[in-house]
Design a protein around this motif. Structure first.
Motif, mmCIF file in Angstrom:
data_model
loop_
_atom_site.group_PDB
_atom_site.id
_atom_site.type_symbol
_atom_site.label_atom_id
_atom_site.label_comp_id
_atom_site.label_asym_id
_atom_site.label_seq_id
_atom_site.Cartn_x
_atom_site.Cartn_y
_atom_site.Cartn_z
ATOM 1 N N PHE A 122 -21.762 60.614 22.575
ATOM 2 C CA PHE A 122 -22.750 59.627 23.035
ATOM 3 C C PHE A 122 -24.115 60.299 23.226
ATOM 4 O O PHE A 122 -25.140 59.766 22.793
ATOM 5 C CB PHE A 122 -22.308 58.992 24.351
ATOM 6 C CG PHE A 122 -21.266 57.916 24.213
ATOM 7 C CD1 PHE A 122 -21.510 56.790 23.447
ATOM 8 C CD2 PHE A 122 -20.047 58.028 24.863
ATOM 9 C CE1 PHE A 122 -20.555 55.787 23.316
ATOM 10 C CE2 PHE A 122 -19.086 57.036 24.743
ATOM 11 C CZ PHE A 122 -19.329 55.910 23.967
ATOM 12 N N ARG A 140 -25.376 62.918 21.885
ATOM 13 C CA ARG A 140 -26.009 63.324 20.615
ATOM 14 C C ARG A 140 -26.336 62.128 19.731
ATOM 15 O O ARG A 140 -26.822 62.284 18.625
ATOM 16 C CB ARG A 140 -25.095 64.305 19.880
ATOM 17 C CG ARG A 140 -25.002 65.644 20.602
ATOM 18 C CD ARG A 140 -24.129 66.646 19.897
ATOM 19 N NE ARG A 140 -24.249 67.929 20.566
ATOM 20 C CZ ARG A 140 -23.235 68.625 21.057
ATOM 21 N NH1 ARG A 140 -21.998 68.161 20.929
ATOM 22 N NH2 ARG A 140 -23.430 69.776 21.652
ATOM 23 N N GLU A 141 -26.006 60.947 20.247
ATOM 24 C CA GLU A 141 -26.274 59.690 19.550
ATOM 25 C C GLU A 141 -25.593 59.624 18.188
ATOM 26 O O GLU A 141 -26.138 59.127 17.214
ATOM 27 C CB GLU A 141 -27.777 59.458 19.425
ATOM 28 C CG GLU A 141 -28.453 59.342 20.778
ATOM 29 C CD GLU A 141 -29.863 58.801 20.690
ATOM 30 O OE1 GLU A 141 -30.638 59.270 19.831
ATOM 31 O OE2 GLU A 141 -30.189 57.906 21.486
ATOM 32 N N TYR A 142 -24.356 60.125 18.148
ATOM 33 C CA TYR A 142 -23.524 59.968 16.958
ATOM 34 C C TYR A 142 -22.683 58.704 17.078
ATOM 35 O O TYR A 142 -22.259 58.146 16.074
ATOM 36 C CB TYR A 142 -22.595 61.171 16.782
ATOM 37 C CG TYR A 142 -23.309 62.464 16.454
ATOM 38 C CD1 TYR A 142 -24.648 62.475 16.082
ATOM 39 C CD2 TYR A 142 -22.643 63.682 16.513
ATOM 40 C CE1 TYR A 142 -25.300 63.655 15.787
ATOM 41 C CE2 TYR A 142 -23.290 64.874 16.208
ATOM 42 C CZ TYR A 142 -24.614 64.857 15.842
ATOM 43 O OH TYR A 142 -25.262 66.022 15.542
ATOM 44 N N ALA A 154 -22.276 54.998 19.760
ATOM 45 C CA ALA A 154 -22.929 54.181 20.792
ATOM 46 C C ALA A 154 -21.968 53.063 21.173
ATOM 47 O O ALA A 154 -20.903 52.915 20.580
ATOM 48 C CB ALA A 154 -24.252 53.628 20.269
ATOM 49 N N THR A 172 -23.268 55.536 14.979
ATOM 50 C CA THR A 172 -24.674 55.297 14.657
ATOM 51 C C THR A 172 -24.938 55.664 13.207
ATOM 52 O O THR A 172 -24.084 56.231 12.515
ATOM 53 C CB THR A 172 -25.578 56.151 15.557
ATOM 54 O OG1 THR A 172 -25.297 57.536 15.295
ATOM 55 C CG2 THR A 172 -25.342 55.853 17.032
ATOM 56 N N LYS A 200 -26.795 57.979 12.214
ATOM 57 C CA LYS A 200 -26.716 59.433 12.131
ATOM 58 C C LYS A 200 -25.265 59.909 12.044
ATOM 59 O O LYS A 200 -24.920 60.791 11.255
ATOM 60 C CB LYS A 200 -27.390 60.066 13.363
ATOM 61 C CG LYS A 200 -27.592 61.573 13.276
ATOM 62 C CD LYS A 200 -27.909 62.185 14.647
ATOM 63 C CE LYS A 200 -29.075 61.520 15.324
ATOM 64 N NZ LYS A 200 -29.399 62.196 16.616
ATOM 65 N N SER A 255 -34.273 60.083 9.905
ATOM 66 C CA SER A 255 -34.037 59.085 10.945
ATOM 67 C C SER A 255 -35.100 58.001 10.906
ATOM 68 O O SER A 255 -36.178 58.162 10.316
ATOM 69 C CB SER A 255 -34.038 59.755 12.324
ATOM 70 O OG SER A 255 -35.351 60.158 12.661
ATOM 71 N N SER A 260 -32.823 58.016 25.307
ATOM 72 C CA SER A 260 -32.224 58.365 24.021
ATOM 73 C C SER A 260 -33.100 57.887 22.874
ATOM 74 O O SER A 260 -33.974 57.024 23.035
ATOM 75 C CB SER A 260 -30.836 57.743 23.897
ATOM 76 O OG SER A 260 -30.934 56.336 23.748
ATOM 77 N N ASP A 261 -32.851 58.435 21.696
ATOM 78 C CA ASP A 261 -33.591 58.009 20.510
ATOM 79 C C ASP A 261 -33.385 56.519 20.254
ATOM 80 O O ASP A 261 -34.322 55.795 19.915
ATOM 81 C CB ASP A 261 -33.133 58.805 19.278
ATOM 82 C CG ASP A 261 -33.596 60.257 19.334
ATOM 83 O OD1 ASP A 261 -34.434 60.577 20.194
ATOM 84 O OD2 ASP A 261 -33.120 61.062 18.512
ATOM 85 N N THR A 262 -32.151 56.054 20.428
ATOM 86 C CA THR A 262 -31.846 54.643 20.198
ATOM 87 C C THR A 262 -32.654 53.756 21.132
ATOM 88 O O THR A 262 -33.201 52.725 20.726
ATOM 89 C CB THR A 262 -30.338 54.383 20.396
ATOM 90 O OG1 THR A 262 -29.600 55.194 19.477
ATOM 91 C CG2 THR A 262 -30.001 52.922 20.160
ATOM 92 N N GLN A 263 -32.749 54.156 22.396
ATOM 93 C CA GLN A 263 -33.501 53.365 23.371
ATOM 94 C C GLN A 263 -34.997 53.376 23.048
ATOM 95 O O GLN A 263 -35.670 52.340 23.140
ATOM 96 C CB GLN A 263 -33.247 53.910 24.776
ATOM 97 C CG GLN A 263 -31.824 53.647 25.260
ATOM 98 C CD GLN A 263 -31.378 54.566 26.375
ATOM 99 O OE1 GLN A 263 -32.052 55.562 26.689
ATOM 100 N NE2 GLN A 263 -30.236 54.267 26.971
#
Length: 699
Positions: free
Chosen positions: A523, A525-527, A529, A538, A540, A604, A649-652
């Motif tokens: 989570f 590392r945003e692999y 979600a 994700t 990624k 990305s 996070s990047d997603t946010q």
């Protein structure tokens, strides 16, 4: 003089209390560090502590300046001898402890009683160039009785040396895989962003990606089922065509057309069966159950487990066993009698002479690993008001799991009826509970189908109907599903015996102590979600699995075999050095495969974002996202990497830029230190970021 080393202050405090070690003496400049001075068995003793891992395997650049830069032509870094270094943040604590080790005549290792605890002590011992003799204290729970018992029955160092070797082997395997393969993957597959590869995390990610692809690639296929509703004198019941569903509609309609008139009861079979009490909890199953029954995520469950353990209400939390030793039977009896005195559990109290006899179902030495199953300790609270609300909920799961042990098996009667309609057989099933047994504690199932009175040879009028359905894709993992799947290396084992055998073979992904952390790392590392409670990979995460050219690194089976070998090392059944050599050889081969692959390059969405204020490109930096035209146009748009103590996070950040608002983010902290949850909202006119609270939330 003897020096006792605990890995953290909280553990040292409990040991000090049990051994009557007196007051803690704090470090003059760093109060979080300290020690105790007392007499242990007539000898001067120092009890000191660390702050978790004080030491770690040295960084690659410690083996030569050539490793300072990530150069595909220089790596892999596989040392002849693995160096230990003191972590920068723990140097003060390390020197403090070293002062005591240097003066000691002998040592007692009082770290957590597991593979990781052995590793913590081993690395400190090595980094201090220590050669003092040492013994091991193995503490099962933090009650004074158990601590005192453990110190009265110290283990010799050679009794745990294989567990230490397994810890070293795990650490080295993770290091050489993580560093070398992350570098190869990042340099070969990524334009800017680091792509982390891990011995355990990558096959877990592969499981999530594989599940997602099955869902996305699923093609709905129609099928037809034939049902009959029969009317008996005492009621109606539903039966289904015995041969199952049809893939061909015309064939189904042909059978339907032949179903005319009454059905005649061809046979009626009643089978009595008993349902055994569930096994006790290990760490993985307790985390999964808390997720399913309480709706908790893994972080929360691990936190509350640790709190109950440190408050002495729960036995050691990081165990893989679901059984207790025979020697624990008197302890369990004492604990149950105390639990039955609590108002919340007095309703379950049954006379001791009516208790079910203890059996191998729950007490089996051959199925207990380093630690027994998780149960309430003999330190039963005098009132549940001593526990927080969350602690009560988790404690309740543990208490009822233990109470079930002394209840009888549940008894059921399953009825199967076959009804003939013009040579077409229909089957109806029903089940009734004849004796609740352990179901009475917390698990009476929803009412199953109950058939009316049916007798062989009787004829019942029927109505026949064809229903169309469509195949469904597999469901996405939830956290409880995923952590359970890790325990069985991705195999869906419904059968309890098969699952137990798999666990006894120790072929799961990670260990009971590390699985939750592995999922949380994915989570972070945003692999992966979450949408609601379901987990999805994700962009990624999918890219890594699709483009990583080494199939073995994505294999749950291979990683499970590695875990089995690590367990064999701890049992003295495999040579430590052979395992290390095999891992090193594999990493060399895998590195070359990645480094010479012709894979795609990951880009990305962040590299394609435009500033909501001026339209220039948005760049991701060390401190968050910012507008690239700051110098040129003076645009000050930015999103900090951290807001109110919460990393964004990047997603946010992407949602904030693209949609102007995030979903609710949990865990912000106010200036007063109070946690709160809120969404982030972007004012597109000013670039200002504000909190947006749920309307349901009370201020």
């Amino acid at each position: 003089m003897v020096v006792i080393y605990a890995e953290k202050a909280s553990l040292a405090k409990e040991i000090a209390s049990a051994l009557h070690a007196g007051k803690r003496i704090a470090h003059p400049k760093e109060p979080t560090i300290g020690h105790y001075e007392f007499i242990f068995k007539g000898e001067k003793a120092i009890l000191c502590h660390g702050v978790g891992h004080l030491c770690e395997l040295a960084n690659a650049k410690n083996y030569g300046e050539q490793y300072a830069k990530w150069d595909l032509n220089v790596y892999p870094c596989i040392p002849q001898e693995y160096k230990i270094s003191v972590k920068d943040k723990t140097k003060t604590c390390f020197e403090y402890v070293k002062g005591f080790f240097d003066k000691a005549d002998w040592l007692i290792n009082a770290t957590d009683p597991d593979r990781e605890g052995e590793l913590i002590f081993a690395y400190i011992y090595e980094a201090m160039n220590c050669s003092k003799p040492w013994k091991r204290v193995w503490i099962e729970d933090l009650t004074p009785q158990k601590i005192q018992y453990a110190f009265a029955h110290l283990k010799e160092s050679d009794e745990v040396i294989n567990i230490q070797k397994a810890g070293r082997a795990r650490s080295i395997a993770d290091w050489i895989c993580g560093i070398n393969l992350t570098i190869a993957t990042t340099k070969k597959l990524s334009a800017k962003e680091m792509l982390s590869i891990g011995r355990v995390q990558t096959p877990v990610l592969a499981m999530v990606v594989e599940r997602e692809k099955k869902i996305l690639n699923h093609i709905k296929t129609p099928f037809w089922k034939l049902f009959a509703k029969f009317t008996a004198p005492t009621g109606e019941f539903i039966a289904e065509y015995e041969k199952g569903q049809f893939d061909n509609e015309s064939e189904a309609k042909q059978i339907l057309a032949s179903c005319i008139g009454n059905g005649i009861v061809k046979s009626k079979t009643i089978k009595k069966k008993s349902v055994s009490q569930p096994l006790l909890f290990n760490a993985t199953q307790l985390q999964a159950t808390a997720g399913k029954k309480l709706g908790w995520d893994l972080k929360k469950t691990v936190k509350i487990m640790q709190e109950l353990y440190e408050h002495k209400f729960m036995s050691y939390p990081r165990t893989s066993s679901e059984h207790l030793t025979v020697a624990m039977q008197p302890e369990v009896t004492t604990t149950l009698k105390k639990l039955f005195q609590l108002p919340e559990y007095s309703q379950y109290a049954i006379p001791e002479e009516q208790w079910q006899a203890y059996s191998k179902r729950h007490f089996d030495d051959s199925k207990v690993d380093s630690h027994p199953a998780i149960i309430p300790t003999m330190n039963v609270p005098s009132s549940l008001s001593e526990l927080s609300e969350d602690e009560k909920l988790l404690y309740d799961l543990l208490v009822k799991s233990l109470i079930r042990v002394v209840y009888p098996k549940a008894q059921l009667e399953d009825t199967t009826v076959i009804i003939d309609v013009n040579a077409n057989n229909f089957k109806a099933t029903g089940s009734i509970i004849t004796d609740n047994g352990w179901y009475a504690v917390d698990a009476i199932p929803e009412k199953k189908a109950v058939l009316p009175q049916i007798n062989e040879g009787e004829s019942y009028p029927g109505k026949y109907e064809l229903k169309q359905g469509f195949t469904e894709p597999p469901k996405r993992y939830t956290e409880p599903d995923l952590i359970t799947a890790m325990e069985t290396a991705g195999k869906n084992l419904e059968d309890e015996e098969a699952r137990t055998l798999m666990k006894l073979e120790n072929k799961g992904l990670g260990t009971a102590a590390t699985r939750a952390a592995t999922i949380n790392a994915l989570f972070a590392r945003e692999y992966i979600a979450k949408k609601g409670k379901t987990i999805y990979p994700t962009e990624k995460g999918i890219f890594i699995i699709d483009n990583l050219p080494v199939a073995e690194l994505k294999s749950a089976e291979l990683t499970g075999e590695w875990e089995k070998r690590l367990h064999n090392i701890s049992d003295g059944k495999e040579e430590y050095q052979k395992f290390i050599q095999d891992i090193e050889q594999n990493v060399r081969s895998w590195y070359e495969t990645i480094a010479h692959s012709n894979s795609n390059t990951y880009t990305s969405k962040a590299d394609q974002l435009s500033c909501p204020l001026c339209g220039a490109k948005v760049i991701k930096g060390k401190f968050g996202y910012f507008c690239s035209s700051k110098k040129e146009k003076g645009c000050n748009f930015s999103i900090p990497a951290e807001i109110c103590g919460k990393k964004i996070s990047d997603t946010q950040a992407l949602k904030l830029i693209e949609k102007g608002k995030t979903t609710v983010i949990k865990g912000f902290k106010s200036k007063a230190g109070k946690e709160f949850d809120a969404a982030l909202k972007l004012d597109r006119a000013t670039g200002k970021i504000e909190f947006e609270f749920s309307k349901k939330k009370k201020n």
